[in-house]
Design a protein around this motif. Structure first.
Motif, mmCIF file in Angstrom:
data_model
loop_
_atom_site.group_PDB
_atom_site.id
_atom_site.type_symbol
_atom_site.label_atom_id
_atom_site.label_comp_id
_atom_site.label_asym_id
_atom_site.label_seq_id
_atom_site.Cartn_x
_atom_site.Cartn_y
_atom_site.Cartn_z
ATOM 1 N N LEU A 246 0.820 -1.207 0.000
ATOM 2 C CA LEU A 246 0.000 0.000 0.000
ATOM 3 C C LEU A 246 0.851 1.253 0.000
ATOM 4 O O LEU A 246 0.402 2.297 -0.491
ATOM 5 N N GLY A 247 2.070 1.152 0.522
ATOM 6 C CA GLY A 247 2.979 2.289 0.435
ATOM 7 C C GLY A 247 3.350 2.587 -1.004
ATOM 8 O O GLY A 247 3.385 3.742 -1.434
ATOM 9 N N ASN B 63 -5.576 6.319 -10.077
ATOM 10 C CA ASN B 63 -6.493 5.249 -9.678
ATOM 11 C C ASN B 63 -5.863 4.361 -8.614
ATOM 12 O O ASN B 63 -6.537 3.909 -7.681
ATOM 13 N N ILE B 64 -4.566 4.101 -8.746
ATOM 14 C CA ILE B 64 -3.882 3.246 -7.768
ATOM 15 C C ILE B 64 -3.802 3.961 -6.424
ATOM 16 O O ILE B 64 -4.007 3.347 -5.360
ATOM 17 N N ARG B 65 -3.529 5.244 -6.433
ATOM 18 C CA ARG B 65 -3.493 5.981 -5.175
ATOM 19 C C ARG B 65 -4.875 5.996 -4.517
ATOM 20 O O ARG B 65 -5.000 5.883 -3.292
ATOM 21 N N LEU C 235 -5.823 4.527 -0.737
ATOM 22 C CA LEU C 235 -6.494 5.296 0.310
ATOM 23 C C LEU C 235 -7.782 4.618 0.755
ATOM 24 O O LEU C 235 -8.112 4.577 1.947
ATOM 25 N N THR C 236 -8.535 4.077 -0.202
ATOM 26 C CA THR C 236 -9.779 3.380 0.146
ATOM 27 C C THR C 236 -9.496 2.142 0.991
ATOM 28 O O THR C 236 -10.206 1.861 1.969
ATOM 29 N N LEU D 89 -4.027 17.049 -6.763
ATOM 30 C CA LEU D 89 -4.923 17.853 -7.600
ATOM 31 C C LEU D 89 -6.248 17.149 -7.864
ATOM 32 O O LEU D 89 -7.240 17.801 -8.184
ATOM 33 N N ASP D 90 -6.276 15.831 -7.752
ATOM 34 C CA ASP D 90 -7.494 15.072 -8.023
ATOM 35 C C ASP D 90 -8.441 15.186 -6.827
ATOM 36 O O ASP D 90 -8.074 14.907 -5.688
ATOM 37 N N VAL D 91 -9.694 15.584 -7.081
ATOM 38 C CA VAL D 91 -10.645 15.827 -5.990
ATOM 39 C C VAL D 91 -11.045 14.533 -5.295
ATOM 40 O O VAL D 91 -11.311 14.529 -4.080
ATOM 41 N N SER D 92 -11.101 13.411 -6.016
ATOM 42 C CA SER D 92 -11.479 12.143 -5.384
ATOM 43 C C SER D 92 -10.401 11.696 -4.411
ATOM 44 O O SER D 92 -10.695 11.240 -3.293
ATOM 45 N N ILE D 93 -9.145 11.812 -4.809
ATOM 46 C CA ILE D 93 -8.044 11.453 -3.911
ATOM 47 C C ILE D 93 -8.026 12.396 -2.717
ATOM 48 O O ILE D 93 -7.811 11.979 -1.570
#
Length: 907
Positions: free
Chosen positions: A371-372, A381-383, A387-388, A415-419
């Motif tokens: 996960l690191g 998407n991987i990040r 986080l999820t 910068l990605d709002v979902s992340i």
């Protein structure tokens, strides 16, 4: 005869004429002559009309359309030609026409008139016709239409066909759109094909069996013997489909799950061979051998190892090998690692293996693990997946996730709002008493720079975390004020009363708080929640501000006029909302008992707003004016400083407390007041009306002879109003000790009504689903009944996506809290609980209509039921009004009665 566009050929007694175009009258005459000649000679005519255009030409033509209207015109023209061809029973070009119709269906145009033509193509003996017919059936038909039942016999014949490709078409169609009736009729043929030696048919039969099981779960045992041998197949396609079939059977039947747990060693061996095998060009994807099969096996292992020690132990080693040997430079490797993470988290794996998966690298020196690496990956998407996964993990292993707190905080700058949202949720889940200062600093920085859609959620999260883990009162107040200054109007409505309660309870910080708030609103009234809190504090503790008694920081020199200037500026500011002006006007009124030199100025300000166009502000001003003129002796008691408030709920016996993602129920203890004390005079009558009973009695100066009703006592207290229009009698005697009026209003329980127990009832019992109601009475409000529902499932399969809905008549008020889960376990192995709060102010019999929706055995279920619930709340004694918790509300109550006094007297 050979003339122009018309060509006639004579062969024995048949005359074949090809007529491509008839452009002019000359060709028509020639055609007429040809018919006459043939009729006289006894020749049979066969007229060959022009062939329909090919699919490729149709696509090219449609793509040349410049507008939607032009494309629609082309489609309509071609559909008309196809309809004509269907009506003429043209077998030659039926396949071509259906193919064009399917293309138009893909474009969104209606193509239902081709359904029967698909059935005709399926019945054809040509493979090309069958291929288009089956494709059309899968696209144009579904189980909701009875037409699909007409091809059951054709599919059965094709399943027994001598050509494997025809059998494959039939299997694909049955597995795509077969209804439960078709599945029951054709399950035997599918089971036979599962045992065949042809790997091409076995993989298609396995996928078709998955569809059959979803439609008719009771046919699952039919495929059990054939399924056991599928895992011995060397073909990867058959292995893949067999794992899918095993997964479906294990998810739908606990018996199958227990039966297939003995296959765990075999699945581990297959997975190990995939990892250790060398390069295989047939199955290699980015350097990894058949990642699709690996993912499917890992998913099946997760199901088999859940809640089973032996199975989990058998797969621990292979999971560790997958986690350490899989290449992460390509996306396929990350997909396998993600499935490995989910499997390790879900099974009863060793703690060391869990730590290996959950630890994330903090800097480049430490070892980087799964996960690191995900969090440091360039792929968004991987990040997000990392986080999820960590957000789910934090519930079970909080300390392990704490190790990569800094990496998570860095994701707040993404910068990605979902992340960014996932990182914010995870950051709040990581806050505890040890790191609250550092985490709040980062979250306040994020609040200052984030987009507006994040500010409300972030501010609420900071409020909750600060309330739970604040190291000191001063830090708590500073943090909340920083949020109010930063988030501004994005702060939710409940923040203002919560902060007011915090300030009220922090007695030693009153001077410091009012001084900080006074500085914060100097010249800036744009942050409405901040101005509201500041106005309230200045009204409560304005004397501390003027006296300069602040010890925490250097006191400021402020005069009474300067304080009133600030509040008047709030009243006249265009940025102030109506609620904010109400806070400011009430604060000015409170200062009339705290300031000594500016009382006349306060009276003038209050009288001005007695004619305000704002109805709420005008009402307050009129009431305050009446308080100055007629009830000045009561003003110091009514406007005295608020006592320390206790946080209690008024709509039930319990409240939900959120702690790092774990929900706990905190039962609120309410102490019943002593029952021996009775009201002794007008002041005590008012307190009794407002809910307080264990108070210090006030000795009256003269006995009262008014009726012992709550309304009469209140009117008597407010001046012995003459409601009949007769001359007003002598004024009522003065109350000896008015400061006692507010004693005990907040800290005492409102009611002492312990209701008799209500028996439990079974509200619903059908199709294996049973719902029981248990009842409790609210100690804080006798009109509120708390109903706890318990849903149990006695069938052999779990009920998923369970939703309970309820409706009551308009005379009731209903509140549904969140359920404990959405899955009801099978065999009564667990229950779902949900709390319902019902307000029954009119003490009527409760009629409740319930609606239940859930998924069971692959089908969506829905049912309605109606119950007469035996809930009629009774109270011992007369009805009481809930205690007013805020001084402002108490003033409004008294002043409304003064308006009645003025109107009646003037009338």
């Amino acid at each position: 005869m050979n003339c122009g566009m018309v060509e006639m050929e004579r062969s024995s007694s048949t005359f074949v004429m090809s007529c491509e175009r008839l452009r002019d009258s000359r060709n028509v005459l020639i055609l007429g002559g040809a018919f006459a000649y043939a009729f006289c000679s006894g020749i049979t005519f066969c007229i060959r009309m022009p062939a329909p255009i090919r699919l490729r030409e149709l696509i090219r033509t449609i793509r040349t359309a410049r507008t939607q209207a032009e494309e629609r015109e082309m489609i309509q023209k071609e559909c008309a030609a196809i309809r004509s061809s269907f009506r003429e029973e043209d077998n030659t070009y039926r396949c071509r026409n259906v193919a064009k119709l399917l293309y138009m269906h893909m474009l969104g145009y209606p193509a239902h008139f081709g359904q029967l033509e698909c059935l005709k193509l399926i019945a054809s003996q040509k493979f090309t016709d069958k291929r288009i017919g089956y494709l059309g059936a899968m696209l144009l038909l579904d189980e909701r239409q009875d037409v699909h039942l007409l091809m059951t016999n054709c599919i059965k014949n094709d399943l027994n066909h001598s050509t494997q490709y025809v059998q494959g078409l039939a299997l694909c169609t049955l597995g795509c759109m077969g209804s439960s009736e078709m599945c029951r009729d054709l399950a035997g043929e599918v089971e036979k094909l599962l045992k065949t030696s042809n790997s091409y048919l076995r993989k298609k039969a396995a996928l078709c069996a998955v569809h059959v099981i979803r439609k008719v779960p009771e046919l699952m045992e039919m495929f059990l013997p054939a399924t056991k041998n599928l895992l011995n197949e060397k073909n990867h396609g058959v292995l893949h489909t067999s794992v899918v079939l095993l997964t479906e059977m294990c998810e739908r039947s606990p018996d199958m799950l227990a039966h297939f747990r003995k296959l765990v060693p075999q699945l581990v061996r297959i997975l190990k061979n995939l990892i250790m095998s060398g390069y295989s060009p047939e199955h290699d994807v980015s350097g990894i051998s058949d990642p699709f099969l690996q993912v499917r096996i890992l998913r099946l292992l997760r199901i088999l190892g859940r809640n089973d020690d032996d199975s989990s132990e058998a797969m621990n080693d292979i999971l560790a090998q997958v986690a350490t040997n899989t290449e992460t430079s390509k996306n396929v490797g990350n997909a396998i690692l993600y499935e490995t993470v989910l499997t390790i988290m879900d099974i009863k794996s060793e703690s060391g293996l869990r730590d290996c998966i959950r630890v994330t690298c903090v800097d480049d020196v430490l070892a980087i693990n799964i996960l690191g690496r995900f969090l440091l990956n360039n792929d968004k998407n991987i990040r997000y997946v990392a986080l999820t996964s960590l957000l789910k993990t934090v519930q079970t292993d909080h300390n392990a996730v704490q190790r990569h707190r800094s990496t998570i905080v860095d994701c707040l700058k993404d910068l990605d709002v979902s992340i960014k949202r996932r990182a914010m949720e995870l950051s709040f889940a990581l806050v505890n008493g040890n790191n609250v200062r550092g985490m709040m600093k980062e979250l306040l920085y994020f609040l200052d720079s984030c987009e507006p859609e994040f500010k409300a959620d972030c501010a609420s999260g900071i409020f909750l975390a600060a309330e739970k883990y604040a190291p000191s009162k001063r830090w708590h107040i500073d943090t909340i004020m920083r949020v109010l200054t930063t988030a501004g109007s994005y702060v939710r409505d409940d923040a203002v009363p919560n902060l007011i309660q915090l300030i009220t309870n922090s007695v030693e910080m009153h001077a410091y708080t009012v001084q900080r708030l006074y500085k914060a609103i100097l010249g800036d009234y744009s942050q409405q929640p901040l101005v509201q809190v500041a106005s309230w504090c200045i009204g409560e503790y304005g004397d501390l501000l003027v006296s300069g008694q602040c010890e925490e920081e250097e006191p400021i020199q402020v005069t009474e006029d300067e304080v009133l200037d600030i509040l008047e500026s709030v009243l006249i500011s265009n940025m102030s909302a109506s609620v904010t002006r109400g806070y400011a006007l009430t604060a000015i009124m409170k200062l009339s008992t705290r300031f000594t030199c500016t009382v006349n100025r306060i009276k003038k300000v209050v009288s001005i707003y007695g004619s305000s166009i704002d109805v709420e502000l005008q009402q307050r001003a009129v009431e305050y004016n009446a308080l100055f003129k007629k009830y000045d002796h009561m003003r110091p008691a009514l406007l005295e400083r608020m006592p320390v408030m206790e946080k209690v709920t008024t709509n039930g016996p319990a409240e939900i407390v959120q702690t790092n993602g774990e929900t706990e129920t905190a039962v609120l203890e309410t102490k019943p007041p002593p029952s021996g004390l009775q009201p002794a005079n007008q002041a005590n009558d008012l307190l009794d009306l407002l809910g307080g009973s264990d108070i210090t009695p006030v000795i009256p100066t003269a006995p009262t002879t008014k009726p012992a009703s709550a309304g009469g006592e209140l009117l008597d207290l407010l001046g012995d109003l003459n409601l009949t229009g007769s001359p007003v009698s002598a004024p009522a005697p003065q109350i000896a000790q008015p400061p006692f009026l507010l004693d005990g209003l907040i800290s005492q329980p409102l009611f002492n009504d312990i209701a008799a127990g209500i028996p439990s009832i079974t509200a619903y019992n059908k199709n294996g689903l049973k719902i029981d109601f248990t009842f409790e009475r609210s100690n804080t409000n006798p009109s509120v009944t708390v109903i706890t529902i318990q849903a149990s499932n006695s069938t052999e399969l779990d009920m998923t996506d369970f939703v309970f809905q309820a409706a009551v008549p308009k005379t009731f008020q209903l509140q549904l809290l969140s359920p404990s889960s959405s899955v009801i376990p099978a065999f009564n192995s667990g229950t779902i609980t949900q709390v319902i709060k019902v307000l029954n102010p009119q003490k009527q019999q409760l009629r409740m209509r319930i609606k239940l929706t859930y998924n069971h055995k692959g089908s969506a279920m829905q049912d309605l039921a109606e119950n007469n619930v035996p809930v009629q709340v009774q109270t011992d004694g007369s009805e009481r009004v809930a205690a007013l918790k805020h001084t402002q509300s108490l003033v409004n109550c008294v002043m409304m009665m003064s308006l009645v006094d003025d109107d009646i007297t003037s009338g």
